[in-house]
Scaffold this motif. Structure first.
Motif, mmCIF file in Angstrom:
data_model
loop_
_atom_site.group_PDB
_atom_site.id
_atom_site.type_symbol
_atom_site.label_atom_id
_atom_site.label_comp_id
_atom_site.label_asym_id
_atom_site.label_seq_id
_atom_site.Cartn_x
_atom_site.Cartn_y
_atom_site.Cartn_z
ATOM 1 N N GLU A 132 -29.725 -3.882 -51.873
ATOM 2 C CA GLU A 132 -30.155 -3.380 -53.180
ATOM 3 C C GLU A 132 -31.676 -3.436 -53.311
ATOM 4 O O GLU A 132 -32.302 -2.484 -53.791
ATOM 5 N N GLN A 151 -27.959 -0.046 -56.993
ATOM 6 C CA GLN A 151 -26.897 -1.057 -56.982
ATOM 7 C C GLN A 151 -25.595 -0.475 -56.429
ATOM 8 O O GLN A 151 -24.951 -1.079 -55.577
ATOM 9 N N ALA A 154 -25.963 0.173 -52.731
ATOM 10 C CA ALA A 154 -25.888 -1.075 -51.959
ATOM 11 C C ALA A 154 -24.432 -1.458 -51.721
ATOM 12 O O ALA A 154 -24.067 -1.877 -50.616
#
Length: 191
Positions: A132, A151, A154
């Motif tokens: 992230e 996010q 990730a």
């Protein structure tokens, strides 16, 4: 009582191989004795039991291979580092190093053992945070598409890493794996 003398790192490497190949449940003390060269008494003295040896092997794996492989992520261009990291995982898989102690242990254990679950969760959480951070950096540098949430991306990459680590060796088509990695990263890149 005399302390057992042996190369702990070498013994744990041998134990890792057995746990990776057979899994925790199917690994016997005889398997560990044969792999490590230690008598059961020495294993019990140093690690208390098979579970203790697994925890020590997990810790060593995390300290060495896991952290070492994350060095691949270092790059001026974050997406290049991530891509390189994924390619390294694919190469290990295709070079007949398909077993990952973390992935194999996840497959062997549910949430029944808090110590093992915690040992397994830590490196995955660290990798997620690292990915992230790299994706936020890529977005700031303008190399990550503006529509991509770092996010969520990730998490997608973490799923890919876990998938590569657990991918069956008999299906490992190196060319296809590398092409899929390039596709995944290129879909995230700004044109």
């Amino acid at each position: 009582m005399r302390t057992a003398e042996f190369d702990r790192e070498q013994v744990l490497e041998a134990a890792m191989e057995v746990f990776c190949q057979k899994g925790y449940v199917k690994t016997t003390m005889q398997d560990l004795k044969e792999a490590t060269g230690l008598h059961p008494g020495s294993i019990y003295c140093a690690f208390k039991n098979k579970r203790g040896m697994l925890l020590a092997a997990l810790n060593q794996f995390i300290q060495s291979r896991w952290r070492q492989s994350q060095l691949c992520l270092d790059s001026e261009e974050p997406l290049d580092g991530i891509q390189y990291y994924l390619h390294q995982l694919a190469e290990k898989l295709c070079m007949h190093h398909p077993h990952c102690l973390l992935s194999r242990t996840v497959a062997d254990f549910s949430s029944v053992d808090n110590d093992i679950r915690d040992a397994l969760e830590q490196p995955w959480r660290e990798l997620l945070e690292r990915l992230e951070t790299l994706l936020v950096k890529a977005k700031e540098q303008g190399s990550l598409k503006p529509s991509i949430n770092p996010q969520n991306a990730a998490w997608l990459l973490l799923i890919s890493v876990f998938g590569l680590r657990g991918f069956p060796q008999f299906m490992a088509d190196e060319k296809s794996l590398h092409a899929c990695i390039d596709l995944q990263i290129n879909l995230m890149r700004c044109e």
